[in-house]
Write an enzyme that holds these catalytic residues in place. Structure first.
Site, PDB file in Angstrom:
ATOM      1  N   ASN A  69     -46.658  53.230  -7.268  1.00 38.37           N
ATOM      2  CA  ASN A  69     -46.383  53.483  -8.796  1.00 38.37           C
ATOM      3  C   ASN A  69     -48.426  53.069 -10.210  1.00 38.37           C
ATOM      4  OD1 ASN A  69     -45.894  51.265 -11.405  1.00 38.37           O
ATOM      5  ND2 ASN A  69     -44.316  51.357  -9.540  1.00 38.37           N
ATOM      6  N   THR A  70     -48.713  53.348 -10.877  1.00 36.20           N
ATOM      7  CA  THR A  70     -49.419  52.959 -11.609  1.00 36.20           C
ATOM      8  C   THR A  70     -49.027  53.298 -13.172  1.00 36.20           C
ATOM      9  OG1 THR A  70     -51.127  54.113 -10.665  1.00 36.20           O
ATOM     10  CG2 THR A  70     -51.671  52.173 -10.545  1.00 36.20           C
ATOM     11  N   ARG A  71     -49.458  53.238 -14.123  1.00 36.21           N
ATOM     12  CA  ARG A  71     -48.833  53.156 -15.146  1.00 36.21           C
ATOM     13  C   ARG A  71     -49.970  52.687 -16.474  1.00 36.21           C
ATOM     14  NH1 ARG A  71     -45.018  50.144 -13.130  1.00 36.21           N
ATOM     15  NH2 ARG A  71     -44.907  48.285 -14.002  1.00 36.21           N
ATOM     16  N   SER A 118     -46.137  57.577  -9.900  1.00 39.94           N
ATOM     17  CA  SER A 118     -44.985  57.281  -9.235  1.00 39.94           C
ATOM     18  C   SER A 118     -44.643  57.544  -7.694  1.00 39.94           C
ATOM     19  CB  SER A 118     -43.564  56.710  -8.934  1.00 39.94           C
ATOM     20  OG  SER A 118     -42.847  57.708  -9.390  1.00 39.94           O
ATOM     21  N   HIS A 171     -51.329  43.122   3.893  1.00 40.51           N
ATOM     22  CA  HIS A 171     -51.776  42.047   2.866  1.00 40.51           C
ATOM     23  C   HIS A 171     -53.465  42.082   2.630  1.00 40.51           C
ATOM     24  CE1 HIS A 171     -48.192  41.371   1.755  1.00 40.51           C
ATOM     25  NE2 HIS A 171     -47.231  41.152   2.243  1.00 40.51           N
ATOM     26  N   HIS A 209     -28.004  39.757  -4.496  1.00 40.99           N
ATOM     27  CA  HIS A 209     -27.303  39.798  -4.043  1.00 40.99           C
ATOM     28  C   HIS A 209     -26.712  39.798  -2.884  1.00 40.99           C
ATOM     29  CE1 HIS A 209     -28.515  44.369  -3.961  1.00 40.99           C
ATOM     30  NE2 HIS A 209     -27.956  44.505  -3.158  1.00 40.99           N
ATOM     31  N   HIS A 264     -44.283  52.740  -0.904  1.00 40.61           N
ATOM     32  CA  HIS A 264     -44.327  53.008  -2.883  1.00 40.61           C
ATOM     33  C   HIS A 264     -45.665  52.694  -3.839  1.00 40.61           C
ATOM     34  CE1 HIS A 264     -43.095  51.055  -6.502  1.00 40.61           C
ATOM     35  NE2 HIS A 264     -43.249  52.093  -6.925  1.00 40.61           N
ATOM     36  N   HIS A 273     -40.836  58.328   2.593  1.00 43.39           N
ATOM     37  CA  HIS A 273     -39.406  57.845   3.828  1.00 43.39           C
ATOM     38  C   HIS A 273     -39.644  58.851   4.572  1.00 43.39           C
ATOM     39  CE1 HIS A 273     -37.055  56.336   0.590  1.00 43.39           C
ATOM     40  NE2 HIS A 273     -37.003  56.676  -0.097  1.00 43.39           N
TER      41      HIS A 273
END
Length: 275
Positions: free
Chosen positions: A115-117, A99, A146, A176, A113, A103
């Site tokens: 990540n791969t898993r 990951s 994109h 929220h 950001h 910033h």
């Protein structure tokens, strides 16, 4: 293909990506500032794997960037078994991944950001994604970002981009606040049943992220910004922190499976504000 071979191939790839990303980031900083590397173990009493997280702070380009590699195994806690596919039958698992969270010092350059898993229970699957969080609108950058993702996805399956973009838009959303975290990207999970095809796609996602962050940084690296731009960045970072602490799957997975806390929370920005 034997499961152990799959595990070796994937973990070796994730580790090599960590090396590649860190070299590129260090090159951006002209090697004047170094990553602080920390190795950790999941269980100090017995071998259950671990990982290495690397953090660079206070650079000229990067305010904070974390590149985290892990390879862990063991048993899921009982309360967690019902939430993981395949773990109900057998609580044992193996997981490896990488990951990256960036910033930026310049508030005109978005936070990024990736990540791969690869996770194994009674079956095995890939997950991951790329997303970008700007604090100032740039429609041209959004369009190019994109397009790069769409072209990459289309190399593997014409349906991937639409499906994974929608998944990303729905996932990286703060209920929220009733607002998205950023400008989206792609998000995928539970890719199983065709290891060769899926692993090829996952490798392309990693290489494409390298292309994306280099292109975005190089375009804006010398752009001037104002104190208002920086203030807006701090506010947007607050939203970023809210999402990662309240909703992020990777944060929850890492904390509930005995991962390294500092490595998991490396995604949080160094400074943030709330109104």
């Amino acid at each position: 293909m034997d499961l152990e071979i799959k595990q070796k191939l994937t973990s070796n790839w994730f580790k090599s990506l960590q090396e590649m990303f860190c070299k590129t980031i260090s090159d951006f900083e002209k090697n004047k500032i170094s990553f602080k590397s920390t190795s950790w173990k999941r269980n100090l009493k017995k071998d259950e794997g671990g990982g290495e997280y690397r953090i660079l702070k206070d650079g000229k380009i990067f305010d904070k960037v974390g590149v985290n590699f892990s390879k862990v195994y063991g048993k899921f806690p009982k309360k967690f078994q019902q939430n993981i596919p395949g773990a109900q039958k057998d609580p044992r698992f193996w997981a490896s991944g990488i990951s990256v969270v960036m910033h930026m010092k310049n508030p005109l350059i978005p936070a990024m950001h990736f990540n791969t898993r690869y996770i194994c229970t009674t079956f095995d699957w890939f997950g991951g994604g790329i997303d970008v969080t700007p604090s100032k609108k740039d429609n041209k950058e959004k369009e190019q970002f994109h397009k790069t993702l769409r072209d990459m996805c289309n190399r593997h399956d014409k349906n991937y981009y639409k499906k994974y973009k929608k998944w990303c838009d729905e996932y990286f959303y703060l209920p929220h606040r009733k607002e998205p975290r950023g400008i989206g990207g792609i998000f995928f999970d539970y890719k199983k049943n065709n290891f060769e095809k899926n692993f090829k796609f996952v490798r392309d996602v990693g290489v494409t992220f390298e292309t994306i962050f280099q292109k975005i940084i190089n375009k804006k690296i010398k752009k001037k910004w104002t104190s208002k731009d920086k203030e807006n960045q701090y506010i947007k970072r607050g939203r970023y922190a809210e999402f990662n602490l309240l909703y992020d799957r990777g944060t929850k997975f890492g904390l509930q499976t005995g991962g390294n806390v500092e490595g998991i929370l490396m995604s949080l920005p160094p400074h943030a504000k709330w109104k």
